[in-house]
Design a protein around this motif. Structure first.
Motif, PDB file in Angstrom:
ATOM      1  N   ASP A  72       0.833  -1.196   0.000  1.00  0.00           N
ATOM      2  CA  ASP A  72       0.000   0.000   0.000  1.00  0.00           C
ATOM      3  C   ASP A  72       0.874   1.254   0.000  1.00  0.00           C
ATOM      4  O   ASP A  72       1.674   1.450   0.909  1.00  0.00           O
ATOM      5  CB  ASP A  72      -0.907  -0.025   1.242  1.00  0.00           C
ATOM      6  N   ASN A  73       0.702   2.080  -1.019  1.00  0.00           N
ATOM      7  CA  ASN A  73       1.358   3.383  -1.062  1.00  0.00           C
ATOM      8  C   ASN A  73       0.319   4.455  -1.385  1.00  0.00           C
ATOM      9  O   ASN A  73       0.561   5.372  -2.155  1.00  0.00           O
ATOM     10  CB  ASN A  73       2.481   3.381  -2.105  1.00  0.00           C
ATOM     11  N   SER A  74      -0.858   4.323  -0.762  1.00  0.00           N
ATOM     12  CA  SER A  74      -1.969   5.237  -1.063  1.00  0.00           C
ATOM     13  C   SER A  74      -1.789   6.604  -0.420  1.00  0.00           C
ATOM     14  O   SER A  74      -2.475   7.555  -0.801  1.00  0.00           O
ATOM     15  CB  SER A  74      -3.293   4.625  -0.599  1.00  0.00           C
ATOM     16  N   ARG A  75      -0.871   6.704   0.564  1.00  0.00           N
ATOM     17  CA  ARG A  75      -0.606   7.986   1.210  1.00  0.00           C
ATOM     18  C   ARG A  75       0.885   8.307   1.093  1.00  0.00           C
ATOM     19  O   ARG A  75       1.729   7.403   1.137  1.00  0.00           O
ATOM     20  CB  ARG A  75      -0.986   7.948   2.698  1.00  0.00           C
ATOM     21  N   GLU A  76       1.178   9.580   0.947  1.00  0.00           N
ATOM     22  CA  GLU A  76       2.564   9.993   0.737  1.00  0.00           C
ATOM     23  C   GLU A  76       3.461   9.565   1.896  1.00  0.00           C
ATOM     24  O   GLU A  76       4.625   9.210   1.705  1.00  0.00           O
ATOM     25  CB  GLU A  76       2.633  11.505   0.539  1.00  0.00           C
ATOM     26  N   TYR A  94       3.117   6.970   3.778  1.00  0.00           N
ATOM     27  CA  TYR A  94       3.043   5.526   4.066  1.00  0.00           C
ATOM     28  C   TYR A  94       3.441   4.766   2.814  1.00  0.00           C
ATOM     29  O   TYR A  94       2.690   4.709   1.839  1.00  0.00           O
ATOM     30  CB  TYR A  94       1.629   5.145   4.497  1.00  0.00           C
ATOM     31  N   ASN A  95       4.636   4.187   2.820  1.00  0.00           N
ATOM     32  CA  ASN A  95       5.142   3.496   1.643  1.00  0.00           C
ATOM     33  C   ASN A  95       5.536   2.074   2.032  1.00  0.00           C
ATOM     34  O   ASN A  95       6.702   1.779   2.325  1.00  0.00           O
ATOM     35  CB  ASN A  95       6.331   4.247   1.051  1.00  0.00           C
ATOM     36  N   GLU A  96       4.561   1.222   2.066  1.00  0.00           N
ATOM     37  CA  GLU A  96       4.787  -0.166   2.447  1.00  0.00           C
ATOM     38  C   GLU A  96       5.706  -0.875   1.458  1.00  0.00           C
ATOM     39  O   GLU A  96       6.574  -1.665   1.834  1.00  0.00           O
ATOM     40  CB  GLU A  96       3.441  -0.875   2.534  1.00  0.00           C
ATOM     41  N   THR A  97       5.535  -0.572   0.178  1.00  0.00           N
ATOM     42  CA  THR A  97       6.257  -1.302  -0.868  1.00  0.00           C
ATOM     43  C   THR A  97       7.758  -1.042  -0.815  1.00  0.00           C
ATOM     44  O   THR A  97       8.561  -1.986  -0.887  1.00  0.00           O
ATOM     45  CB  THR A  97       5.690  -0.914  -2.245  1.00  0.00           C
ATOM     46  N   ASP A  98       8.155   0.214  -0.689  1.00  0.00           N
ATOM     47  CA  ASP A  98       9.595   0.513  -0.603  1.00  0.00           C
ATOM     48  C   ASP A  98      10.193  -0.067   0.677  1.00  0.00           C
ATOM     49  O   ASP A  98      11.356  -0.511   0.679  1.00  0.00           O
ATOM     50  CB  ASP A  98       9.826   2.018  -0.655  1.00  0.00           C
ATOM     51  N   TYR A 121       2.876  -0.799  -6.161  1.00  0.00           N
ATOM     52  CA  TYR A 121       2.493   0.197  -5.165  1.00  0.00           C
ATOM     53  C   TYR A 121       0.979   0.294  -4.963  1.00  0.00           C
ATOM     54  O   TYR A 121       0.517   1.133  -4.189  1.00  0.00           O
ATOM     55  CB  TYR A 121       3.045   1.566  -5.566  1.00  0.00           C
TER      56      TYR A 121
END
Length: 229
Positions: A98-102, A104-108, A128
Motif C-alpha cells: 500500500d502506497n496510497s498515502r505519501e 506511508y510506503n509499504e512497498t519501498d 504500489y
C-alpha cells in the motif's frame, strides 16, 4: 372468570427456537468458503524447502510499524521470500503493498528489507497499488504479466490468497509463515477473520472484478527476471 395472560411464554419459546436455528445455520454456513479455500489449496501449500520452483515470489503486504519498518508478520514473509531467492526456488520477488498515502510506503519498506537480507534491488519488482489480496493477485497477472508465482503470506491467509491468485490467472503455489510462535493473538484473530473474508473472496474469484488501479502494464517483473544474479 380467568384472566387472559397473552402468548408471552409461547412467543418467547418460539423466539429462542428461531434464534437457536439461526445460530446453527450460521455455524454451518460461515465456514463454507474458508473450508473450500483450504481444501482446494491443500496440494499447493508447502514449506520453503519443499515448494516447487516458480519464477517469482509474490509477497503480500501486512503493514508497517510507526517507524516505517515492516511489522513482524510482514518481516517474516520477507524472510521466507529471501530464503526462496537464495535457494533458487524463485528468481525474482514482487512485493505488493500500500502506497496510497505519501507518508506511508509499504512497498519501498519491503524492498529495503529484502535488500538488507541480501536480495539485490534489481531482482525486486514493486507494486504500489496492492491494496487488497485480490488487487495484489489481479495486478500481478494483468499489470506485471506474472503467469506463475510462489505466494508468501501467513498460514491462516495462504489458502485464500492462493485461491484468489489462481482465479486471477496465476499458476500459484504458496509458502505460509505459521506466526503463532511470535504473534499468537494476531494469529488467532487472523484465523477468525478468514471466516467472513472467505465470502468476499469467493465473490471475487467468481466475478473477477477490476483492481482499484487496473493498469497500465509494467515491465518491472520482466526486468527483475532478466537481471543477473
Amino acid at each position: 372468570m380467568g384472566r387472559f395472560r397473552g402468548p408471552g411464554p409461547l412467543l418467547g419459546n418460539r423466539r429462542r427456537a428461531w434464534a437457536a436455528a439461526a445460530a446453527a445455520l450460521c455455524a454451518v454456513l460461515l465456514p463454507l468458503p474458508f473450508t473450500w479455500f483450504h481444501l482446494s489449496s491443500s496440494g499447493l501449500r508447502a514449506a520453503a524447502d519443499e515448494v516447487p520452483e516458480r519464477p517469482v515470489a509474490l509477497v503480500l503486504g501486512a503493514g508497517l510499524d510507526e517507524d516505517g519498518r515492516p511489522r513482524t508478520m510482514l518481516s517474516r514473509r520477507l524472510d521466507i521470500a529471501a530464503e526462496l531467492y537464495h535457494s533458487s526456488k524463485v528468481d525474482a520477488v514482487l512485493v505488493s503493498g500500500d502506497n496510497s498515502r505519501e507518508e506511508y510506503n509499504e512497498t519501498d519498506a519491503m524492498a529495503d528489507y529484502l535488500a538488507a537480507v541480501g536480495v539485490p534491488r534489481d531482482k525486486v519488482a514493486a507494486d504500489y497499488a496492492g491494496f487488497s489480496t485480490w488487487d495484489s493477485c489481479a495486478r500481478a497477472h494483468r499489470v506485471f504479466g506474472v503467469e506463475a508465482a510462489t505466494v508468501v503470506t501467513q498460514e491462516f491467509h495462504l489458502p485464500r490468497a492462493l485461491g484468489l491468485c489462481r482465479a486471477a490467472g496465476i499458476d500459484a503455489v504458496g509458502v505460509g509463515d505459521p506466526s503463532g510462535d511470535r504473534k499468537p493473538s494476531d494469529t488467532a484473530y487472523g484465523y477468525v477473520r478468514e471466516l467472513p473474508a472467505g465470502y468476499k473472496a469467493a465473490a471475487q474469484a467468481l466475478f473477477r472484478p477490476d483492481p482499484v488501479f487496473p493498469g497500465p502494464p509494467e515491465t518491472d517483473v520482466e526486468e527483475a527476471l532478466a537481471a543477473p544474479r
